[in-house]
Design an enzyme around this catalytic site. Sequence first.
Site, PDB file in Angstrom:
ATOM      1  N   CYS A 148       5.757   0.423  -1.822  1.00  0.00           N
ATOM      2  CA  CYS A 148       4.930  -0.968  -2.197  1.00  0.00           C
ATOM      3  C   CYS A 148       5.598  -1.579  -3.474  1.00  0.00           C
ATOM      4  O   CYS A 148       5.901  -2.484  -3.562  1.00  0.00           O
ATOM      5  CB  CYS A 148       3.598  -0.718  -1.903  1.00  0.00           C
ATOM      6  SG  CYS A 148       3.272   0.686  -2.832  1.00  0.00           S
TER       7      CYS A 148
ATOM      8  N   HIS B  11      -0.490  -4.851  -6.777  1.00  0.00           N
ATOM      9  CA  HIS B  11       0.286  -4.269  -7.417  1.00  0.00           C
ATOM     10  C   HIS B  11       1.003  -4.991  -8.486  1.00  0.00           C
ATOM     11  O   HIS B  11       1.654  -5.931  -8.064  1.00  0.00           O
ATOM     12  CB  HIS B  11       1.601  -3.282  -6.692  1.00  0.00           C
ATOM     13  CG  HIS B  11       0.983  -2.127  -6.115  1.00  0.00           C
ATOM     14  ND1 HIS B  11      -0.402  -1.689  -6.243  1.00  0.00           N
ATOM     15  CD2 HIS B  11       1.822  -1.068  -5.467  1.00  0.00           C
ATOM     16  CE1 HIS B  11      -0.629  -0.715  -5.400  1.00  0.00           C
ATOM     17  NE2 HIS B  11       0.682  -0.135  -5.138  1.00  0.00           N
TER      18      HIS B  11
END
Lengths: 361, 361, 361, 361
Positions: C144, C237
């Site tokens: 990710c 994120h």
Amino acid sequence: MEKIPVGILGATGTVGQKFLVLLENHPFFAVTELVASPRSAGKPYAQVCAWKQSTPIPERIARLVVKSTEEKLRSPVLLSSLDSSVAGPVEEAYANRGHCIISNSTSHRMDADVPIIIPEINHQHLEIIKSQRYSGAIVTNANCSTMFLSMALAPIYREFGIEAVQVTTLQAISGAGYPGVPSLDILGNVIPFIGGEEQKMETETQKILGTLEANRIVEASIKISAQCNRVPVYDGHMETVSLKLKSRASVEEVRQVMRDFKGLPQELRLPSAPERPLVLFDEEDRPQPARDVWLNRGMSTLVGRVRECSVLDIKMVILGHNTIRGAAGAAILNAETMLSKGLIEGPKPEHMELVLESRGD
Amino acid sequence: MEKIPVGILGATGTVGQKFLVLLENHPFFAVTELVASPRSAGKPYAQVCAWKQSTPIPERIARLVVKSTEEKLRSPVLLSSLDSSVAGPVEEAYANRGHCIISNSTSHRMDADVPIIIPEINHQHLEIIKSQRYSGAIVTNANCSTMFLSMALAPIYREFGIEAVQVTTLQAISGAGYPGVPSLDILGNVIPFIGGEEQKMETETQKILGTLEANRIVEASIKISAQCNRVPVYDGHMETVSLKLKSRASVEEVRQVMRDFKGLPQELRLPSAPERPLVLFDEEDRPQPARDVWLNRGMSTLVGRVRECSVLDIKMVILGHNTIRGAAGAAILNAETMLSKGLIEGPKPEHMELVLESRGD
Amino acid sequence: MEKIPVGILGATGTVGQKFLVLLENHPFFAVTELVASPRSAGKPYAQVCAWKQSTPIPERIARLVVKSTEEKLRSPVLLSSLDSSVAGPVEEAYANRGHCIISNSTSHRMDADVPIIIPEINHQHLEIIKSQRYSGAIVTNANCSTMFLSMALAPIYREFGIEAVQVTTLQAISGAGYPGVPSLDILGNVIPFIGGEEQKMETETQKILGTLEANRIVEASIKISAQCNRVPVYDGHMETVSLKLKSRASVEEVRQVMRDFKGLPQELRLPSAPERPLVLFDEEDRPQPARDVWLNRGMSTLVGRVRECSVLDIKMVILGHNTIRGAAGAAILNAETMLSKGLIEGPKPEHMELVLESRGD
Amino acid sequence: MEKIPVGILGATGTVGQKFLVLLENHPFFAVTELVASPRSAGKPYAQVCAWKQSTPIPERIARLVVKSTEEKLRSPVLLSSLDSSVAGPVEEAYANRGHCIISNSTSHRMDADVPIIIPEINHQHLEIIKSQRYSGAIVTNANCSTMFLSMALAPIYREFGIEAVQVTTLQAISGAGYPGVPSLDILGNVIPFIGGEEQKMETETQKILGTLEANRIVEASIKISAQCNRVPVYDGHMETVSLKLKSRASVEEVRQVMRDFKGLPQELRLPSAPERPLVLFDEEDRPQPARDVWLNRGMSTLVGRVRECSVLDIKMVILGHNTIRGAAGAAILNAETMLSKGLIEGPKPEHMELVLESRGD
């Protein structure tokens, strides 16, 4: 269908912003005027607004020049989320000029000739605006915590009667507007106090559940005791509720009347109406604000853990989206209801007449 | 003064760790044995423990080799915070071998011959351990949420009687141990359910406030209804409480008996006793967990917003440190109390005899 | 158009659940098989899955009986989010049986014959699956954090070359799956360590930005140094990035190539493709995870504060939705890309051929 | 020992409050005057201060009548945490009247004749106050984020030289004062921008690490690039740092010079000096703000994960308590240092002379 022009009073606040998001592409209404404090007046909305929504400012709105609360307005309908420090006289002034004010502010809620409307419960109370001294009108919706409590109580009150209600709230930070609660006060903390909130819950509920007699509202006389707390949750007011019934009912009977509850907005299929005003959960640990608050676009009141209470009769937990069904969405649903009942002039879908006739309300 | 050797059952858990922090430099007790699951047994404590305290592992403790729950132990006193899945038989086995078990676990709390001791309230209940079938003894403290509720109710119950109690809790994540509540479930959220907690509050309180008659505890018969919620707070269980009194009392009278409340630990000046078991706040928005929970080293129950309740009689908000006064600190105070009353053998300060004599308890 | 049957490996995990949400009503694919650990096998999905999504389990899915990782499957395409502790051999076994595995797991990412595909950047790398020893195939997407970094770097790397990259991540808790990070570890805290993450960012990026030569991937040789942190954010994120260019470019030139960046998924108008892979913000305090992460349904990488760096050349902040574009959405976009390129058999929209022809890729 | 009277400029702010908590029972200084904005002047402190500390207002302080920034003061030493919007001229005015201003405010930090003192690093810079145009003096401490960075860099800079520094901060909400960051902006979010902070880190550090030549400070010339972020943490600024050395050093050598680092405050055993200015962690996931920030009463800078950086040379994570060592504690340590060096008149412990003589500073 031509849309009805709508002005937003308090357009830069957090509820004002939610009005704009919810009215974008609304089938009946189009925002044409934005009103805010003198400080913002005369400038394009995008320039003066600290926009905090997760979608961008609608383009057409961004360029609208903000008007001040002293200017004359053209829109027949004004949705108001003015700060309660100024709402009182400003809303009155516009009502005197013939506007229909549909307000989320506290100021006029407890006026004898102003109804607090939750259309699933008491759209009949709209009747009393005819006796208002204004050439226009003022209609309010409930305080956010009161909204979910009243919605949960309404079908039970109707069917079994309610003598007393104990309620403890766990309220989200978005209920305090922006900048609102300082992070230093609430991160990893609980504040066991919200100014004025307990009293609002204890009084507004009586009026909402009251009956219309001889063109005035006779309040319900339920004993209500509220304890209000702020918790570090973004959106969603949760409430633990215990209640004493007038006539006996089993847990399952209570669940059934809640599950079956529907009102005028559902029958009229109003654009902002949730399919069900109350949604019941069977899971033992639901509803939860972070997980469930957006159900039915934030317009339903969510109910869980309906069970016996050893002190009163029945207890449960309820949850609602405080800035949607508890504020902006509530006012918009009120506007839709008023349009359907002919209290706002404008074109409306045909099916509405049929529904209204068949209900005989 | 020579110290009494103490073993910790469940030494690697979060309450076990708190025992070690609180007993570091304790004037009466010295930790000499650590007991944990077979998985940890045989290895130095520092190697098997996921230490989560803000001070380092005491050096002497770090090197202690952990024993398994099946090994024989030398320490006459065992403080237990075993998981309730194993506590029952393990605590019994050690009690049968002559150890005095002072337990924070649920397993034996409701046994007829095991008291739930909050020494400010009911140290007299220690009497019933004489009738236990064990060569040693088992004594428990209350569940964390029950602790603060019982403490707040005790002086009111004594003075005015209590018929009914409604309580809604807002409980900290540390109450669920480690790893405990997944962050995905609680960050910015509320979970309106904590397994078994409501029932514990409703039953344990009756036993704690009960009276000793003919060497058995006759439970109180207060109607109690609890609604328990988990909130994203680190330490500190807050509770909104409403209660119905047996005999009338004004808000100020209730405040006064709470403010004046003292018990044996205060008179004996036990090392872990807070100067006041109940601390009353005058501010309208206190107590708050993040701000107030460490008051009096986490050993007091904090009380705020005592006021009239329109459904029952009096309502208030209370707060306590769930892993200190609600767990490890409670058990240690029980151990200190038992020592002072001669129920644990060992040297004790002289002033204690005088206090005990003069009280005539 | 008939839909291609798809199986989900690791269907009960958090990424597995996201697959099901994203594939509900997908125009090309229909989920027909759910695979999970032996513990869940043989039972209806709704019974074994701790569903954590904000929409309910799709009804048809709820009733599907879960299969074990040892059973034969019928679906030609398997989307995998198996835990890396088991993914390796299970994915291989299915690939050997002829299935096309499109995996979000780490296990095979760095295999020489397995590409890490981000179709906007390197769909050409799909070529190498022809050399795989499997009768089927294994294709992976990036970790990710690597996803968003690679996406931000790609157009700059192509246009100006990149010598070195410093990156510090602030990663959301949802990246750790469920139960994942204990709340006691992260509430009001930062954990400056995520196992294996820094190394993944430093190596996977080289492979993604590598070139295809003689049917093998020649990795890029950028110096990359990563520091990874967990922060108390639910989704999203964020990464602060500094980079040293090979050839000089102004801040505005860098912004321009990022703004203009488009790839095959955009040209093919694949159902999961965001209109723009990179979205640039002009505000000085954006992007922010809680506010911006759902932009373009969580499929874009958001970029802000592009400015000069006094140590390297350019610095910026980037943000992406870790469980959408960083996991489930990435794999689905890979599946769509493979279908469009004929690497998955099935019906596909006509316009795709034309686009592919005109590109000459 | 008679105590030196101290006034607090900006006494009602959050750093002002921390001054009062830290100076309660201070061996050298006694707070005798509180100065705040005209709005608060003339009233008892307890009445005008929104006290946010976890201990109550010291009783003597609560009753002190607040003075305005225009009044004459008697205390020779003034600790200032005035808002930077007013600090500039107010601090100058008092310095002109002969007071020694030890300031936490930004306003004068970069004045050529005002030193930024971190006594472990550069107490020699105090020399330049002799050239100030004031009859009194102005001495400042570093910005909070700069403080921890400078402290971590100092021993490395001295021993190996530093060419370049990349730093990304994750800063606590308490750094923004009260009310500071609205909870709606930061709950479950990250804000990738803090006004002015990056520039402060990039410039102040040069001055702090500079050398005193011919009575002026010659700044260091390290390339520093900062990226500053606000995270939902209560106390504790964390920073990921990468640095390029002038002369080669191994990770272990870098760790060693950090571990060995001590300065004048440690030798003088000043009351506020931590035993070690830098504390190194061996655990791979430490330091963490919620767990470690209070180590050594919040006066140490905590360092973890020192390791090689593939872009520059060495990387690590550092953490410090922003309102203690990063603000109030820093100014108090500066005051203690100035007293020990005779720059503040007053009685001081004897051992100080000996230490100063033996150092030959």
